[in-house]
Design a protein around this motif. Structure first.
Motif, mmCIF file in Angstrom:
data_model
loop_
_atom_site.group_PDB
_atom_site.id
_atom_site.type_symbol
_atom_site.label_atom_id
_atom_site.label_comp_id
_atom_site.label_asym_id
_atom_site.label_seq_id
_atom_site.Cartn_x
_atom_site.Cartn_y
_atom_site.Cartn_z
ATOM 1 N N LYS A 1 0.679 -0.931 0.151
ATOM 2 C CA LYS A 1 0.172 0.175 -0.154
ATOM 3 C C LYS A 1 0.852 0.882 0.351
ATOM 4 C CE LYS A 1 -4.001 -1.964 0.338
ATOM 5 N NZ LYS A 1 -4.759 -2.188 -0.306
ATOM 6 N N PRO A 2 0.022 2.437 -0.865
ATOM 7 C CA PRO A 2 1.496 3.178 -1.035
ATOM 8 C C PRO A 2 1.932 3.804 0.218
ATOM 9 C CG PRO A 2 -0.247 3.544 -2.223
ATOM 10 C CD PRO A 2 -0.188 2.374 -1.869
ATOM 11 N N TYR A 3 0.851 4.287 1.031
ATOM 12 C CA TYR A 3 1.064 4.210 3.177
ATOM 13 C C TYR A 3 1.640 3.983 3.136
ATOM 14 C CZ TYR A 3 -2.305 1.244 5.429
ATOM 15 O OH TYR A 3 -2.433 0.013 5.529
ATOM 16 N N LEU A 4 2.022 2.931 2.818
ATOM 17 C CA LEU A 4 3.844 1.872 3.853
ATOM 18 C C LEU A 4 5.266 2.474 3.551
ATOM 19 C CD1 LEU A 4 1.648 -1.465 4.471
ATOM 20 C CD2 LEU A 4 1.614 0.596 5.965
ATOM 21 N N ILE A 5 5.296 2.517 2.099
ATOM 22 C CA ILE A 5 6.097 2.810 1.330
ATOM 23 C C ILE A 5 7.025 3.435 1.922
ATOM 24 C CG2 ILE A 5 7.974 3.550 -0.377
ATOM 25 C CD1 ILE A 5 5.392 2.969 -1.943
ATOM 26 N N GLU A 6 6.907 5.448 2.701
ATOM 27 C CA GLU A 6 7.795 5.483 3.548
ATOM 28 C C GLU A 6 8.565 4.590 5.021
ATOM 29 O OE1 GLU A 6 8.479 10.397 3.150
ATOM 30 O OE2 GLU A 6 6.606 9.310 3.098
ATOM 31 N N GLY A 7 7.668 4.279 4.684
ATOM 32 C CA GLY A 7 7.793 3.024 6.905
ATOM 33 C C GLY A 7 8.362 2.327 6.098
ATOM 34 N N THR A 8 8.595 1.654 5.293
ATOM 35 C CA THR A 8 9.339 0.311 5.046
ATOM 36 C C THR A 8 10.625 0.633 3.787
ATOM 37 O OG1 THR A 8 6.962 -0.914 4.626
ATOM 38 C CG2 THR A 8 8.595 -1.890 3.276
ATOM 39 N N LEU A 9 11.007 1.537 2.814
ATOM 40 C CA LEU A 9 11.525 1.014 2.038
ATOM 41 C C LEU A 9 13.096 1.156 3.032
ATOM 42 C CD1 LEU A 9 10.306 1.889 -1.314
ATOM 43 C CD2 LEU A 9 10.891 -0.414 -0.111
ATOM 44 N N PRO A 10 12.912 2.940 3.444
ATOM 45 C CA PRO A 10 14.364 3.410 3.939
ATOM 46 C C PRO A 10 15.410 2.242 4.276
ATOM 47 C CG PRO A 10 12.600 5.186 4.044
ATOM 48 C CD PRO A 10 11.922 3.799 4.063
ATOM 49 N N ALA A 11 14.892 1.796 5.176
ATOM 50 C CA ALA A 11 15.771 0.227 5.944
ATOM 51 C C ALA A 11 16.043 -0.962 5.284
ATOM 52 C CB ALA A 11 15.132 -0.522 7.553
ATOM 53 N N LEU A 12 15.230 -0.844 4.296
ATOM 54 C CA LEU A 12 15.677 -1.638 2.689
ATOM 55 C C LEU A 12 17.112 -1.385 2.220
ATOM 56 C CD1 LEU A 12 12.228 -3.040 2.248
ATOM 57 C CD2 LEU A 12 14.120 -4.776 3.101
ATOM 58 N N ALA A 13 17.452 -0.091 1.953
ATOM 59 C CA ALA A 13 17.848 0.981 0.979
ATOM 60 C C ALA A 13 19.217 -0.241 0.897
ATOM 61 C CB ALA A 13 17.711 2.268 1.116
ATOM 62 N N PRO A 14 20.132 0.027 2.142
ATOM 63 C CA PRO A 14 21.602 -1.205 1.538
ATOM 64 C C PRO A 14 20.752 -1.929 0.590
ATOM 65 C CG PRO A 14 21.360 -0.476 4.022
ATOM 66 C CD PRO A 14 19.667 0.433 3.230
ATOM 67 N N ARG A 15 20.162 -2.900 0.922
ATOM 68 C CA ARG A 15 20.123 -4.056 0.819
ATOM 69 C C ARG A 15 19.905 -3.771 -0.808
ATOM 70 N NH1 ARG A 15 19.013 -6.531 5.878
ATOM 71 N NH2 ARG A 15 19.488 -8.761 5.519
ATOM 72 N N LEU A 16 18.435 -2.932 -0.968
ATOM 73 C CA LEU A 16 18.274 -3.005 -2.812
ATOM 74 C C LEU A 16 19.421 -1.973 -3.685
ATOM 75 C CD1 LEU A 16 15.057 -0.554 -1.703
ATOM 76 C CD2 LEU A 16 15.436 -3.203 -3.054
ATOM 77 N N ALA A 17 20.247 -1.966 -3.314
ATOM 78 C CA ALA A 17 21.702 -1.243 -4.296
ATOM 79 C C ALA A 17 21.823 -2.360 -4.928
ATOM 80 C CB ALA A 17 22.788 -0.982 -3.805
ATOM 81 N N GLY A 18 22.118 -1.922 -6.143
ATOM 82 C CA GLY A 18 22.876 -3.037 -7.152
ATOM 83 C C GLY A 18 21.210 -3.352 -7.292
ATOM 84 N N LYS A 19 19.853 -3.442 -6.839
ATOM 85 C CA LYS A 19 19.031 -4.114 -7.779
ATOM 86 C C LYS A 19 18.583 -3.517 -8.901
ATOM 87 C CE LYS A 19 19.319 -7.615 -4.463
ATOM 88 N NZ LYS A 19 19.649 -9.037 -4.220
ATOM 89 N N VAL A 20 17.196 -3.334 -9.210
ATOM 90 C CA VAL A 20 16.165 -2.729 -9.785
ATOM 91 C C VAL A 20 14.719 -3.424 -9.483
ATOM 92 C CG1 VAL A 20 14.770 -2.449 -12.086
ATOM 93 C CG2 VAL A 20 17.770 -3.062 -12.143
ATOM 94 N N VAL A 21 14.099 -1.694 -8.896
ATOM 95 C CA VAL A 21 13.201 -1.092 -8.134
ATOM 96 C C VAL A 21 12.193 -1.056 -8.967
ATOM 97 C CG1 VAL A 21 11.598 0.247 -6.172
ATOM 98 C CG2 VAL A 21 14.236 -0.993 -5.693
ATOM 99 N N VAL A 22 10.664 -1.336 -9.344
ATOM 100 C CA VAL A 22 9.898 -1.901 -9.905
ATOM 101 C C VAL A 22 8.627 -1.675 -9.547
ATOM 102 C CG1 VAL A 22 8.342 -2.308 -11.485
ATOM 103 C CG2 VAL A 22 10.815 -2.925 -11.685
ATOM 104 N N SER A 23 8.176 -0.153 -9.207
ATOM 105 C CA SER A 23 6.432 -0.079 -8.688
ATOM 106 C C SER A 23 5.521 -0.347 -9.264
ATOM 107 C CB SER A 23 6.773 1.670 -8.136
ATOM 108 O OG SER A 23 6.353 2.059 -7.523
ATOM 109 N N VAL A 24 4.878 -0.674 -8.925
ATOM 110 C CA VAL A 24 2.963 -0.629 -9.213
ATOM 111 C C VAL A 24 2.458 -0.142 -8.294
ATOM 112 C CG1 VAL A 24 3.841 -2.768 -10.592
ATOM 113 C CG2 VAL A 24 2.706 -2.368 -7.834
ATOM 114 N N ALA A 25 3.062 1.070 -7.060
ATOM 115 C CA ALA A 25 1.924 1.760 -6.217
ATOM 116 C C ALA A 25 1.550 2.918 -6.928
ATOM 117 C CB ALA A 25 2.977 2.193 -5.334
#
Length: 263
Positions: free
Chosen positions: A75-99
């Protein structure tokens, strides 16, 4: 990364994410063993992924570590509280949003430096007849962008839109199936009124809708010309068209979009 080797993880596995997964499986472009999903209710997720042969992940961290492409489908309202903590793991990945409502500049704010693109698919991607809008603003490399396009093309029609048009593109693509479903139901009711069995009525109307859409896409003919082609002078169709005009069908569709876009 390419289509034949990439692993894809869905962060969130609701209706939209499952429709995309079903489309890839139906198209044969993504085997189930390369699809992963993570969702809030793990037991229910396991049932849904097992039915498709996919992998269920208990945590977002596990999902990101397993995937090359991470589809943001929470859900869009969950993104801001979820993704920042995952940012180090997302390095080198491709993020595709459908939100809905999350454009490139929003992701730059919460996961700066991560490669991302915002998209707006609709549910008919499940049967490879969908519409997928890609935001022209993104942080992907050319190779990554080609990969995302290659993944979505088997699911239907892919269009690119500017950021300022992403919202309305999502509205047109995402809401039109509901509007068309209402139209199918209404026309089928009319068929039933005159004696056609309901299952047959749904089949007839749905095929007429699907065929008309495919004809327009195949020929590029203006919809008005397609309407004119079946409106003989003094004939049955033009009488029905005139009644729809009296009922304000065109303006009703436009007002529906206005209501969603707040205009």
């Amino acid at each position: 990364m390419d289509v034949t080797t990439v692993n894809i993880g869905f962060l969130g596995f609701g209706n939209m994410a499952s429709a995309i997964a079903d489309g890839w499986l139906a198209a044969g472009t993504m085997p189930a063993e390369r699809l992963y999903a993570c969702a809030k209710h793990y037991d229910a997720l396991c049932e849904r992924t097992a039915a498709r042969g996919m992998h269920a992940c208990e945590t977002a961290e596990e999902l990101v570590d397993a995937a090359d492409i991470v589809v943001i489908a929470i859900k869009p309202y969950l993104i801001e509280g979820t993704l920042p903590a995952l940012a180090p793991r997302l390095a080198g990945k491709v993020v595709v949003s459908v939100a809905a409502g999350w454009a490139s500049e929003d992701y730059e704010r919460v996961i700066p430096g991560v490669h991302h693109i915002s998209t707006m698919p609709n549910t008919p991607v499940a049967v490879c007849e969908g519409l997928v809008a890609l935001e022209t603003a993104h942080t992907l490399t050319p190779e990554e962008h080609r990969l995302v396009e290659a993944l979505f093309k088997p699911l239907g029609t892919v269009v690119e839109v500017e950021t300022r048009l992403l919202s309305v593109a999502g509205t047109i693509g995402g809401c039109t199936p509901a509007f068309i479903a209402m139209m199918i139901e209404a026309l089928a009711d009319a068929a039933v009124k005159y004696g056609i069995p309901r299952a047959t009525a749904y089949k007839m109307v749905s095929q007429a809708v699907a065929g008309t859409g495919r004809l327009q896409l195949a020929t590029g003919t203006h919809p008005g010309a397609m309407k004119d082609a079946v409106c003989s002078p003094g004939g049955t169709t033009i009488r029905g068209v005139a009644e729809l005009e009296r009922a304000g069908m065109r303006s009703a569709f436009i007002r529906a979009i206005d209501a969603i876009e707040g205009k």
